[in-house]
Enzyme design. Structure first.
Site, short mmCIF file in Angstrom:
data_model
loop_
_atom_site.label_atom_id
_atom_site.label_comp_id
_atom_site.label_asym_id
_atom_site.label_seq_id
_atom_site.Cartn_x
_atom_site.Cartn_y
_atom_site.Cartn_z
N ASP A 95 0.86 -1.18 0.00
CA ASP A 95 0.00 0.00 0.00
C ASP A 95 0.90 1.23 0.00
OD1 ASP A 95 -2.14 1.81 0.30
OD2 ASP A 95 -3.23 0.41 1.59
N ASN A 113 -7.10 -6.23 -3.89
CA ASN A 113 -8.09 -5.38 -3.23
C ASN A 113 -7.94 -3.90 -3.58
OD1 ASN A 113 -9.94 -4.47 -0.89
ND2 ASN A 113 -7.97 -3.50 -0.42
N TYR A 121 -14.45 4.03 -13.11
CA TYR A 121 -14.50 3.04 -12.03
C TYR A 121 -15.28 1.80 -12.43
CZ TYR A 121 -15.33 1.17 -7.33
OH TYR A 121 -15.40 0.36 -6.22
N LYS A 181 -13.83 -2.07 -12.83
CA LYS A 181 -14.32 -3.15 -11.98
C LYS A 181 -14.99 -4.25 -12.81
CE LYS A 181 -12.94 -1.72 -7.96
NZ LYS A 181 -11.95 -2.50 -7.17
#
Length: 232
Positions: free
Chosen positions: A33, A68, A132, A136
């Site tokens: 991250d 994720n 987005y 996805k």
């Protein structure tokens, strides 16, 4: 030796809940991250991602991966910029491909692997989410493709499509108290927002050794909000 799980974007929100649940289940999470105490890397940057992945693999192969990390830019087709489109796809899609390519040799050598891609209910379509939603949706196509390609190697690949989950990213795109946000919550059949822990619970199911006969599937963890929208 504990089984390691690579979790991208694991420093906050859904990722942090997944990391916490992994710890409780006896796994050793490896986090990449931009912030936090794990491996630091901007996953929109190819080279930085490659360096972090090599650092993660220096301690040995990783047989479980949770893609994720995600970002959102609220914009319609008329207003979305090429820069935001490219950045969103780099973080949400390219990093997933790059991470799986890095850990896949170890999975194939062992004849075992678990991959979970965190998609979104927005993959079914959502106004103001050109970048987005498309990214996805791409993860769902990758999930199905990878499942077909990798099943013979003992590697399962599944996706989770979160509905409205109480995270900072959700609230940035859906301000608390706004009429649109209230309408979203009111439309959830179970009459509550989801929590990051709801997603983590389903992720751990797919990561389990015993989930080897489930692959290429998308599980919408949405309080029933996709009923009537997603295909059977």
């Amino acid at each position: 030796m504990k089984e390691r799980v690579l979790v991208t974007g694991g420093a906050a929100g859904i990722g942090a809940a997944i990391v916490d649940r992994c710890l409780k289940e006896g796994y050793e999470p490896v986090v990449i991250d931009r912030v936090g105490s794990g491996l630091r890397a901007d996953l929109s940057d190819i080279e930085a991602t490659a360096v972090a992945l090599q650092q993660a693999l220096d301690a040995g192969p990783i047989h479980r991966l949770v893609n994720n990390v995600g970002m959102i830019r609220v914009a319609s087709i008329e207003t979305v910029s090429p820069e935001d489109l490219e950045l969103t796809w780099s973080v949400n899609v390219r990093s997933a491909v790059q991470c799986l390519q890095a850990v896949l040799p170890g999975m194939k050598d062992r004849g075992f692997g678990r991959v979970v891609n965190i998609s979104s209910r927005a993959a079914l379509g959502k106004e103001g989410r050109t970048a987005y939603a498309s990214s996805k949706a791409a993860l769902l196509g990758l999930t199905r493709t990878w499942a077909l390609e990798l099943g013979k190697h003992g590697v399962t690949v599944n996706a989770i499509g979160p509905g409205p989950i109480r995270t900072a990213m959700f609230e940035a795109a859906n301000p608390p108290g706004a009429p649109g946000t209230r309408a979203i919550i009111d439309s959830i059949p179970v009459q509550r927002m989801g929590e990051p822990e709801d997603i983590a619970h389903s992720v751990l199911h797919f990561l389990d050794d015993r989930s080897g006969f489930v692959t290429g599937q998308t599980l919408y963890v949405c309080g029933g909000k996709t009923v009537g929208s997603a295909g059977i």
